[in-house]
Motif scaffolding. Structure first.
Motif, mmCIF file in Angstrom:
data_model
loop_
_atom_site.group_PDB
_atom_site.id
_atom_site.type_symbol
_atom_site.label_atom_id
_atom_site.label_comp_id
_atom_site.label_asym_id
_atom_site.label_seq_id
_atom_site.Cartn_x
_atom_site.Cartn_y
_atom_site.Cartn_z
ATOM 1 N N ALA A 58 -4.987 3.180 -2.217
ATOM 2 C CA ALA A 58 -4.565 1.833 -2.599
ATOM 3 C C ALA A 58 -3.971 1.864 -3.999
ATOM 4 O O ALA A 58 -4.225 2.785 -4.772
ATOM 5 C CB ALA A 58 -5.734 0.846 -2.541
ATOM 6 N N TRP B 102 0.582 11.197 -1.057
ATOM 7 C CA TRP B 102 1.107 9.914 -0.599
ATOM 8 C C TRP B 102 2.503 9.701 -1.179
ATOM 9 O O TRP B 102 2.904 10.419 -2.117
ATOM 10 C CB TRP B 102 0.182 8.757 -1.007
ATOM 11 N N THR C 139 2.440 4.662 1.202
ATOM 12 C CA THR C 139 2.761 5.091 2.566
ATOM 13 C C THR C 139 2.707 6.604 2.665
ATOM 14 O O THR C 139 2.582 7.309 1.660
ATOM 15 C CB THR C 139 4.150 4.585 2.976
ATOM 16 N N LYS D 219 -7.795 7.353 2.414
ATOM 17 C CA LYS D 219 -6.940 6.183 2.262
ATOM 18 C C LYS D 219 -6.609 6.022 0.787
ATOM 19 O O LYS D 219 -7.369 6.477 -0.078
ATOM 20 C CB LYS D 219 -7.596 4.919 2.819
ATOM 21 N N ALA E 37 0.837 -1.186 0.000
ATOM 22 C CA ALA E 37 0.000 0.000 0.000
ATOM 23 C C ALA E 37 0.879 1.245 0.000
ATOM 24 O O ALA E 37 1.979 1.237 0.543
ATOM 25 C CB ALA E 37 -0.913 0.008 1.223
ATOM 26 N N VAL F 145 0.518 8.706 3.814
ATOM 27 C CA VAL F 145 -0.696 9.336 3.283
ATOM 28 C C VAL F 145 -1.008 10.570 4.116
ATOM 29 O O VAL F 145 -1.022 10.516 5.356
ATOM 30 C CB VAL F 145 -1.877 8.346 3.296
ATOM 31 N N TYR G 253 -3.477 4.349 -8.893
ATOM 32 C CA TYR G 253 -3.870 4.480 -7.505
ATOM 33 C C TYR G 253 -5.378 4.705 -7.401
ATOM 34 O O TYR G 253 -5.993 5.334 -8.278
ATOM 35 C CB TYR G 253 -3.142 5.656 -6.833
ATOM 36 N N SER H 19 -4.097 1.729 2.258
ATOM 37 C CA SER H 19 -3.244 2.215 3.333
ATOM 38 C C SER H 19 -4.085 2.408 4.591
ATOM 39 O O SER H 19 -5.317 2.321 4.565
ATOM 40 C CB SER H 19 -2.611 3.542 2.924
ATOM 41 N N SER H 20 -3.420 2.665 5.703
ATOM 42 C CA SER H 20 -4.153 3.023 6.910
ATOM 43 C C SER H 20 -4.837 4.377 6.694
ATOM 44 O O SER H 20 -4.393 5.207 5.899
ATOM 45 C CB SER H 20 -3.198 3.085 8.098
#
Length: 934
Positions: free
Chosen positions: A713, A651, A635, A711, A633, A637, A666, A724-725
């Motif tokens: 991805a 991101w 990072t 988020k 994922a 963000v 993305y 991502s978180s």
């Protein structure tokens, strides 16, 4: 297939078969090549030609909606169309590129293609489309959408897990293959999946759990991986289990093969071949490419072939075939059937025979007897029956305890049904030749020198010659004189030994009647030579199975191998993880694990032994791993800022080596912070290197500085990766409104203090304030700025010029920038003080020196007086050098403190006490000099 020359699409050239205009229906099948010459025919290994394809879904009506209650589990069927070749499956939710993400609640079976939802939630409502990919042809087809609709008759209550995806009770697994077991259950609450072996043996490190434990993956399957595996699905309402046994299968491998054989006519042939494998291999035999069948003379049983009473028609090329469902192997040999009169053309007796004579008549039929005629007058014809002289069954005449009386002429006669032959030789008995000093096996290090001895004793009547051979080849001492030298006595000297000098050395001693030899093995130790023929046998998205051939061990057995890889993204060669973790010296294959998908790799192998690590092998050809959905994922963000009505999301881009396939991009998702039930708004960014996306919708007024959950991805042609978180990002702020006029006062010649009223509470956020000042509106280059963060209403502007007019204005700022400035005000800095204190007086009482002066009063336009500085003259230092010795001990420290002017600090006060005491002592001796200088 039998290839006809008349077939215009198929033709052969030099043993190669070329098929043009391939047709799936006509050309699919098993192919074998037959090679023939005058000695017979051989059949090649089998080659399978298959076609990968993926047809479109047949014309179909709209798929019926699936009605389900919230909290209930559901299965959506994919039903792939007709195909050949391995498939992978993904599901689209509503529209591309919004793929269904697999987690503990959702699972896509790569066996059936079906989508399983353990517990349906309201956010699952929508249309689902199955995406079918052929991994070989890379074709892709989509099913019609299947609507998922929530029923309105209530929410499903909790219930125990029900395993919907499970593996068979018995699973055969081939050696070296990758085994994947799927297990997924429906249930409310969502079940958790775990795995175990019923034997209690823990999983080795190579075993991987994927898709929230729904898939158990065992790479490089081996015998020790067999056993019963159990999947456990459990929630608060109960648990359910599924079991299956993995059994070990392997393709055939030869344990014993057949070799070329020459037999006489009427003899019997017995050949046996043995192979290991699971299931146990079956055997068949071919002669000249044709299958052999059992008959009266020909019997075949469990890998053994017996042919009785051979005739000339039995000659030819034979093949033993071992086969199970995992593969076929062949062992080939030639059978020669001989029929001709005896002949000594290849092994006639020498003119001078040794004491032990072993003639070998060449004939198709072994003679019934080989009579020897001894031309010795003192030996009777019945001598062959004595214990000392015997005629052996193979035709050898053996004379034990030879003496010089046995010297004579001997004739050997051979007969068979086709004729007879004879050969005559003279036996000369001499004293035996003996080797008195032999070379011995040795180990030596590269670069050293040694002498291999070879000494002998022989009959003086014999002519003797010496020679040395290295690995079967006579040493040429003229050509190789740099390293080899033969001494007069026959010894071999080797200078500056190299790795290439390791091997077998043989000393040959030849006389008129016999030849003797003595050998020794010379081991030259060094690091192993480079392995060779590194090739990639099989590659997946994360593993590569390598094989290689060993290099020279250079005198020390190879103890292990190190596998290395490089890509366009690495700096040089890097060691890689393997299965097994330690590759010992007996292995010539291993599986590299932990590779990145869709990356071009080269591999090489390095051998090691007790001496050290050798040179690396030549690199393998470049091979790309298979593509896969992203597993990394993005990072870091974050985001924020931007212009009005924008939400900026940033991101850290996913590196190219982790993108796992083509079509990389993305998926950016956001929703108001804390709105757990609100659907995510998504946007696709198709640029692989993108690191920012600004969402702007002029028709939808976005509140300024509002918090959003965001988020990100990654996705590629295989599907989406994990998100991502979640991070919190604020929308763009609006600029501040104009501030009220401010006020200021001149503090000193270099400082102005500026005041302002804080802004009232408004929607726009205030991060701080800034003061802009300038000397003259006509000189913009003299503008200065002071910024202060926080809710302050005062700031000091310093570093100004004395007695100079300045213009000042105040503005508020936030992430949208600075707002309008207030109305400028004008103020002049104060004058600096120029006059010094006056009427300075001093008095001294005992050791105390007291100073007095008139206070300085600043005018209204001058900077106020904040203090005074007392500074002694530096001439005191020269006076102190003439003080009594009691002061000399602290002189250096006093001078240092004078230089830095620390008389207003406490330590300096204590030093002044010491100085005063010394001054007082000095005054008592020479008061005039001291006072005058002070």
């Amino acid at each position: 297939y039998s290839v006809l020359w008349s077939d215009y699409r198929r033709h052969m050239s030099g043993g190669n078969l070329t098929i043009s205009g391939l047709d799936r229906d006509q050309d699919t099948g098993i192919y074998q090549c037959t090679a023939s010459n005058k000695w017979g025919s051989l059949l090649s290994h089998r080659a399978s030609l298959q076609f990968a394809y993926l047809e479109n879904y047949k014309t179909q009506t709209v798929r019926s909606a699936v009605n389900v209650r919230e909290g209930q589990g559901v299965v959506l069927l994919c039903g792939p169309p007709t195909h050949s070749g391995e498939l992978t499956f993904a599901w689209i939710f509503n529209e591309y590129p919004y793929f269904v993400q697999q987690d503990t609640r959702r699972f896509i079976s790569q066996e059936t293609g079906s989508l399983y939802v353990a517990k349906v939630e309201s956010s699952d409502v929508g249309n689902y489309t199955c995406v079918v990919n052929n991994t070989i042809t890379r074709e892709k087809v989509l099913s019609l959408p299947t609507p998922l609709v929530l029923r309105n008759d209530g929410v499903m209550g909790e219930y125990e897990p029900k395993i919907e995806v499970h593996f068979p009770d018995s699973i055969p697994a081939a050696k070296g293959s990758t085994v994947k077991l799927e297990c997924f259950a429906l249930g409310n609450p969502v079940p958790e999946i775990s795995w175990r072996r019923t034997s209690g043996v823990p999983f080795p490190g190579k075993v991987k759990m994927r898709n929230s434990n729904a898939v158990l993956e065992i790479p490089n399957f081996q015998q020790e991986d067999t056993g019963t595996y159990e999947c456990v699905a459990e929630n608060s309402r109960g648990k359910n289990t599924a079991r299956g046994r993995l059994s070990f299968h392997a393709k055939p491998h030869w344990l014993q093969t057949i070799t070329d054989t020459a037999l006489s006519i009427e003899e019997n042939l017995f050949w046996e071949c043995k192979a290991s494998g699971k299931p146990k291999p079956s055997y068949s035999w071919l002669r000249n490419g044709e299958t052999l069948t059992s008959e009266t003379r020909v019997q075949m049983e469990n890998g053994a072939l017996t042919v009785s009473a051979l005739n000339l028609s039995d000659a030819g090329l034979y093949q033993c075939v071992a086969e199970n469902k995992h593969g076929v192997i062949y062992s080939s040999a030639e059978l020669m059937v001989l029929a001709s009169p005896p002949s000594f053309s290849r092994s006639a007796l020498q003119a001078v025979l040794k004491a032990s004579m072993v003639p070998s008549p060449l004939g198709a039929v072994a003679p019934s007897h080989l009579p020897w005629v001894l031309c010795l007058p003192h030996i009777s014809p019945g001598c062959c029956a004595s214990l000392r002289i015997a005629l052996l069954p193979n035709g050898t005449l053996r004379i034990a305890n030879v003496t010089k009386r046995d010297s004579a002429s001997y004739t050997c006669i051979a007969r068979n049904q086709f004729g007879s032959a004879s050969t005559t030789g003279m036996l000369l008995v001499t004293e035996p030749t003996r080797i008195t000093l032999r070379p011995t096996n040795m180990e030596i290090i590269v670069g050293e020198s040694i002498v291999l001895p070879c000494q002998m004793a022989c009959d003086p009547a014999l002519d003797v010659s010496f020679s040395w051979a290295f690995n079967g080849q006579l040493i040429d001492f003229q050509r190789d004189g740099e390293h080899f030298e033969r001494t007069i006595s026959g010894d071999l000297m080797i200078r500056s030994i190299q790795l290439s000098h390791g091997g077998k050395y043989v000393c040959h001693i030849d006389t008129d009647v016999e030849s003797l030899s003595a050998s020794a093995i010379l081991v030259v130790k060094g690091p192993p030579g480079p392995p060779d023929k590194v090739s990639v046998e099989e590659i997946t998205d994360s593993t590569a199975q390598l094989s290689w051939s060993p290099g020279r061990d250079n005198g020390s057995p190879i103890t292990g191998y190190i596998l290395q890889a490089r890509t366009a993204f690495t700096v040089g060669w890097q060691a890689v993880d393997t299965v097994p973790e330690v590759v010992n010296g007996n292995l010539l294959t291993a599986t590299v694990v932990g590779l990145n998908a869709w990356v071009e790799y080269q591999f090489r192998v390095v051998a090691r032994n007790s001496v050290g690590v050798g040179e690396p092998s030549p690199p393998s050809i470049k091979t790309r791993t298979e593509d896969a959905m992203p597993d990394a994922a993005p990072t870091d963000v974050g985001g924020g800022g931007g212009t009005k009505s924008e939400l900026v999301i940033t991101w850290e881009p996913v590196p190219e080596e982790l993108q796992n396939g083509e079509g990389f991009g993305y998926i950016v998702a956001f929703r108001p912070a804390g709105a757990a039930g609100t659907p995510w708004t998504r946007a696709a960014v198709s640029t692989p290197g993108a690191s920012r996306h600004a969402f702007r919708n002029d028709s939808l007024l976005m509140p300024p500085f509002a918090p959003f959950d965001v988020k990100v991805a990654a996705f590629n042609d295989k599907g989406p990766g994990p998100f991502s978180s979640v991070a919190t990002v604020f929308s763009a702020e609006e600029g501040r409104t104009e501030m009220s006029p401010d006020s200021a006062r001149s503090v000193s010649a270099a400082q102005i203090e500026v005041f302002w009223e804080p802004l009232p509470a408004v929607p726009e956020r205030v991060l701080g304030y800034e003061v802009v000042y300038w000397e003259d509106d006509t000189k913009p280059d003299t503008v200065g700025k002071v910024r202060i963060s926080g809710n302050y209403t005062l700031v000091n502007v310093t570093g100004l010029t004395g007695h100079t007019p300045y213009y000042l204005a105040v503005a508020a700022f936030n992430t949208a920038g600075s707002g309008p400035q207030s109305v400028a005000i004008n103020i002049t800095t104060k004058k600096p003080r120029e006059s010094p204190p006056v009427n300075v007086e001093w008095s001294m009482t005992g050791s105390l020196l007291t100073l007095h002066w008139d206070p300085v009063v600043a005018t209204e336009t001058e900077s106020p007086v904040t203090g005074y500085m007392v500074q002694p003259e530096m001439e005191i230092a020269s006076i102190l050098t003439r003080l009594p010795s009691c002061f000399g001990r602290i002189m250096k420290q006093v001078q240092q403190r004078l230089a830095v002017r620390e008389f207003d600090s406490q330590p300096a006060d204590r030093f002044l006490v010491h100085i005063s005491n010394c001054l007082w002592a000095a005054l008592s001796k020479n008061p005039y000099m001291i006072l005058n200088n002070v």
